[in-house]
Design a protein around this motif. Structure first.
Motif, PDB file in Angstrom:
ATOM      1  N   LEU A  96      12.218  -6.463   6.025  1.00 34.25           N
ATOM      2  CA  LEU A  96      12.584  -5.178   6.614  1.00 34.25           C
ATOM      3  C   LEU A  96      11.428  -4.196   6.670  1.00 34.25           C
ATOM      4  O   LEU A  96      11.432  -3.267   7.487  1.00 34.25           O
ATOM      5  CB  LEU A  96      13.751  -4.554   5.832  1.00 34.25           C
ATOM      6  N   GLY A  97      10.435  -4.380   5.811  1.00 34.67           N
ATOM      7  CA  GLY A  97       9.313  -3.443   5.801  1.00 34.67           C
ATOM      8  C   GLY A  97       9.784  -2.038   5.473  1.00 34.67           C
ATOM      9  O   GLY A  97      10.507  -1.821   4.502  1.00 34.67           O
ATOM     10  N   LYS A  98       9.395  -1.077   6.316  1.00 28.45           N
ATOM     11  CA  LYS A  98       9.763   0.331   6.093  1.00 28.45           C
ATOM     12  C   LYS A  98      10.954   0.730   6.970  1.00 28.45           C
ATOM     13  O   LYS A  98      11.005   1.832   7.500  1.00 28.45           O
ATOM     14  CB  LYS A  98       8.554   1.221   6.364  1.00 28.45           C
ATOM     15  N   CYS A 107      10.785   5.221  -3.873  1.00 28.02           N
ATOM     16  CA  CYS A 107      10.928   4.172  -4.880  1.00 28.02           C
ATOM     17  C   CYS A 107      12.147   3.347  -4.474  1.00 28.02           C
ATOM     18  O   CYS A 107      13.238   3.480  -5.024  1.00 28.02           O
ATOM     19  CB  CYS A 107      11.113   4.814  -6.258  1.00 28.02           C
ATOM     20  N   TYR A 108      11.944   2.489  -3.473  1.00 26.86           N
ATOM     21  CA  TYR A 108      13.022   1.736  -2.821  1.00 26.86           C
ATOM     22  C   TYR A 108      12.922   0.245  -3.156  1.00 26.86           C
ATOM     23  O   TYR A 108      11.859  -0.244  -3.550  1.00 26.86           O
ATOM     24  CB  TYR A 108      12.921   1.874  -1.293  1.00 26.86           C
ATOM     25  N   ILE A 109      14.018  -0.468  -2.921  1.00 27.07           N
ATOM     26  CA  ILE A 109      13.985  -1.927  -2.942  1.00 27.07           C
ATOM     27  C   ILE A 109      13.392  -2.376  -1.604  1.00 27.07           C
ATOM     28  O   ILE A 109      14.111  -2.625  -0.623  1.00 27.07           O
ATOM     29  CB  ILE A 109      15.386  -2.531  -3.137  1.00 27.07           C
ATOM     30  N   PHE A 110      12.082  -2.423  -1.541  1.00 29.93           N
ATOM     31  CA  PHE A 110      11.406  -2.857  -0.319  1.00 29.93           C
ATOM     32  C   PHE A 110      11.490  -4.375  -0.180  1.00 29.93           C
ATOM     33  O   PHE A 110      11.462  -5.105  -1.173  1.00 29.93           O
ATOM     34  CB  PHE A 110       9.938  -2.438  -0.344  1.00 29.93           C
ATOM     35  N   THR A 111      11.571  -4.828   1.064  1.00 34.43           N
ATOM     36  CA  THR A 111      11.552  -6.262   1.339  1.00 34.43           C
ATOM     37  C   THR A 111      10.515  -6.543   2.418  1.00 34.43           C
ATOM     38  O   THR A 111      10.290  -5.712   3.310  1.00 34.43           O
ATOM     39  CB  THR A 111      12.926  -6.783   1.806  1.00 34.43           C
ATOM     40  N   ASP A 112       9.928  -7.698   2.348  1.00 31.63           N
ATOM     41  CA  ASP A 112       8.949  -8.119   3.359  1.00 31.63           C
ATOM     42  C   ASP A 112       9.594  -8.156   4.736  1.00 31.63           C
ATOM     43  O   ASP A 112       9.006  -7.731   5.732  1.00 31.63           O
ATOM     44  CB  ASP A 112       8.403  -9.493   2.973  1.00 31.63           C
ATOM     45  N   LYS A 161       0.841  -1.210   0.000  1.00 33.82           N
ATOM     46  CA  LYS A 161       0.000   0.000   0.000  1.00 33.82           C
ATOM     47  C   LYS A 161       0.871   1.254   0.000  1.00 33.82           C
ATOM     48  O   LYS A 161       0.553   2.244  -0.673  1.00 33.82           O
ATOM     49  CB  LYS A 161      -0.918  -0.002   1.223  1.00 33.82           C
ATOM     50  N   TYR A 162       1.957   1.219   0.744  1.00 36.29           N
ATOM     51  CA  TYR A 162       2.858   2.363   0.841  1.00 36.29           C
ATOM     52  C   TYR A 162       3.423   2.718  -0.530  1.00 36.29           C
ATOM     53  O   TYR A 162       3.500   3.899  -0.906  1.00 36.29           O
ATOM     54  CB  TYR A 162       3.983   2.027   1.816  1.00 36.29           C
ATOM     55  N   PHE A 163       3.824   1.704  -1.271  1.00 31.19           N
ATOM     56  CA  PHE A 163       4.392   1.950  -2.596  1.00 31.19           C
ATOM     57  C   PHE A 163       3.317   2.283  -3.621  1.00 31.19           C
ATOM     58  O   PHE A 163       3.427   3.253  -4.370  1.00 31.19           O
ATOM     59  CB  PHE A 163       5.192   0.733  -3.062  1.00 31.19           C
ATOM     60  N   ASP A 164       2.257   1.503  -3.646  1.00 33.29           N
ATOM     61  CA  ASP A 164       1.245   1.666  -4.696  1.00 33.29           C
ATOM     62  C   ASP A 164       0.423   2.935  -4.524  1.00 33.29           C
ATOM     63  O   ASP A 164       0.043   3.577  -5.517  1.00 33.29           O
ATOM     64  CB  ASP A 164       0.307   0.454  -4.729  1.00 33.29           C
TER      65      ASP A 164
END
Length: 565
Positions: free
Chosen positions: A490-492, A483-488, A474-477
């Protein structure tokens, strides 16, 4: 025996000395100082450096800066006619930062003092409250890159009220001319100028005449802002390319959560316009309101009552801007999503501290003991704000030197051994601004304004991780500014220090898309378990005493040999 004038000068000099003391850690410690990370080190300070090094300071409105996301629009960096941009172009980062802080706080002090002395709290008997309140206002922990966007409002209001009363001079128009060069219209003055327009309209409706000088002064300052912010005007009116803000979604809060947010904002404030008013200022204003109520002084203290009500209404407006009830309108009027009208609450620092000064006066009139109490609250508020000094608040965060880790990233750059423009990197567990600040070309970024097509393309890289985690999805969309390489896993969390013992497990990234976009290296703050499963190989580990991070440099196995467009 001091005359009133000498006492006033003495108070002013003492206040300026306090401001100098407050700012001293920035100039003494410089890169070893602790300052705000959020919307500061993680973004703006890096942007200033990237822009200064890009040779695109005066680039055309359609120009791009290639160092970020294979070409971020030049307009995303704002106008070249902002003084803050040139401070960072001419001076080292922390010298520029210190100068900016000094300029902003001194102007904030002078502006609030002139406003109170001339219009809100006139009279020599109130000198202590005029100067004490102005000093407190100048010490508020404002958002650094906002410059005079909020702290310049008292000075602008002083000038407008002079013109409104028919006593405006050249110095008032000079104020209205210069402020736009060190403030942002979208981060404060759009809302301030619309408030001035409302004041003019109320005067007309109440039969006070058309006051053309006042109206033209509002128009004049608006025009100056439009000329200074011509890039923003162009992007808003003429750009046809969809950008990341076109997917910004704000109407999501249910009614009772909006109510809760109203009171949270009313008492605690907001990170971009911190007023630190909940402990001392709020009780004093409530006590003053009590005296107004029991003595039926509504008419005599109508300005105080107005500011008291306006303060609450601004919090109400802020919270309910996110109310889901707006959704039908946002579907019809798209600009309600792309422009943040919640920022009317950026008027609150001016409203709160002007109301504080009036509350002090009301309480002082209740007797000697009350007057002493009021003076005590001024001193307590100033002391409290001193405790909110960056060096105290952020002492557990990395210093500027540790955050940007120039020595470490120079070592990484030397190890790679290629011109940074010939490859792209992305980061995991640290802000991409760090790589950008050190001259790397990044696929990831933190920008509020970049092409929507790029956001959708980048999303393919992190799609497997977004699918695992609703929060980051939701944060990205629904925003996508980061515009980060998000990972499950690490989250935010994007500040994983070198003392962490965690590992990234079950990391799933689409490195084929990463490769297609020119990506060659990933700078990870944590080791990746079984990186070969996602076509990565560990190249080398970097660490230094002067860095807050330990960087695991991963290289893509599918070597495209450069930028694959």
């Amino acid at each position: 025996m001091f005359t009133d004038t000498k006492k006033e000068i003495r108070y002013i000099m003492f206040a300026l000395l306090i401001i100098a003391l407050y700012l001293s850690p920035l100039f003494i410690l410089q890169e070893n100082a602790h300052i705000r990370v959020h919307d500061n080190l993680d973004s703006n300070l890096a942007w200033y450096k990237v822009l200064a090094n890009s040779s695109q300071m005066f680039g055309e409105v359609e120009t791009v800066v290639p160092q970020i996301i294979n070409g971020v629009p030049r307009n995303a960096f704002g106008t070249e006619y902002s003084i803050i941009v040139w401070l960072y172009a001419f001076f080292p980062t922390m010298i520029a930062y210190g100068i900016s802080q000094t300029l902003t706080r001194v102007v904030a002090f002078i502006g609030m003092y002139l406003l109170l002395k001339k219009h809100f709290l006139p009279g020599e008997k109130w000198t202590f409250f005029q100067i004490g309140t102005s000093l407190a206002f100048a010490l508020t922990p404002f958002w650094p890159s906002g410059m005079l966007s909020t702290l310049g409002m008292p000075l602008a209001l002083w000038a407008f009220l002079n013109i409104r009363k028919g006593v405006g001079t050249k110095k008032d128009y000079l104020v209205l001319t210069l402020i736009p060069f060190y403030a942002s219209i979208v981060l404060g003055f759009f809302f301030f100028l619309s408030a001035m327009g409302t004041l003019w309209l109320v005067d007309v409706v109440r039969g006070k005449g058309w006051n053309p000088r006042f109206l033209l002064s509002i128009v004049y300052m608006t025009i100056i802002f439009m000329l200074v912010e011509y890039r923003l005007v162009y992007s808003f009116l003429f750009s046809t390319e969809l950008n990341s803000r076109d997917e910004y979604f704000h109407a999501y809060l249910p009614f009772w959560r909006s109510v809760r947010l109203t009171f949270k904002n009313y008492v605690l404030g907001h990170t971009h316009v911190m007023t630190v008013h909940g402990l001392f200022i709020l009780p004093i204003t409530l006590i003053a309101l009590y005296f107004v109520y029991i003595k039926k002084q509504w008419k005599q203290e109508k300005l105080f009552v107005f500011l008291f009500l306006l303060n609450f209404l601004l919090s109400l407006w802020y919270a309910f801007w996110f109310y889901e009830g707006w959704l039908p309108l946002t579907k019809v009027f798209h600009f309600m999503d792309t422009f943040n009208f919640a920022r009317y609450h950026f008027l609150r620092p001016l409203v709160i501290y002007a109301g504080f000064a009036l509350a002090l006066k009301i309480i002082s009139l209740q007797g000697l003991s009350w007057a002493n109490l009021a003076k005590g609250f001024v001193i307590l508020q100033i002391f409290l704000l001193f405790l909110f000094n960056d060096e105290i608040i952020y002492h557990k965060k990395p210093t500027v030197k540790q955050f940007y880790a120039e020595e470490l990233f120079a070592e990484i750059k030397e190890h790679i051994g290629q011109e940074p423009k010939n490859y792209r990197v992305a980061s995991i567990g640290i802000h991409p601004a760090i790589s950008q600040y050190n001259g790397f070309y990044t696929l990831d970024t933190y920008n509020n304004f970049y092409p929507l097509t790029y956001k959708h393309q980048f999303r393919k890289i992190i799609e497997p991780e977004l699918a695992k985690n609703k929060t980051i999805r939701k944060y990205f969309d629904q925003w996508g500014g980061r515009c980060y390489i998000f990972t499950d896993q690490l989250g935010k969390r994007y500040m994983i220090k070198k003392d962490s013992r965690r590992k990234l497990t079950n990391l799933q990234l689409n490195t084929a898309v990463f490769n297609e976009m020119g990506g060659k290296y990933i700078l990870s703050a944590l080791p990746i378990k079984t990186p070969e499963k996602i076509q990565l190989t560990l190249d080398k580990v970097f660490e230094s005493e002067s860095s807050a991070w330990k960087i695991y440099l991963y290289k893509t196995l599918e070597n495209t040999g450069g930028i694959n467009r």
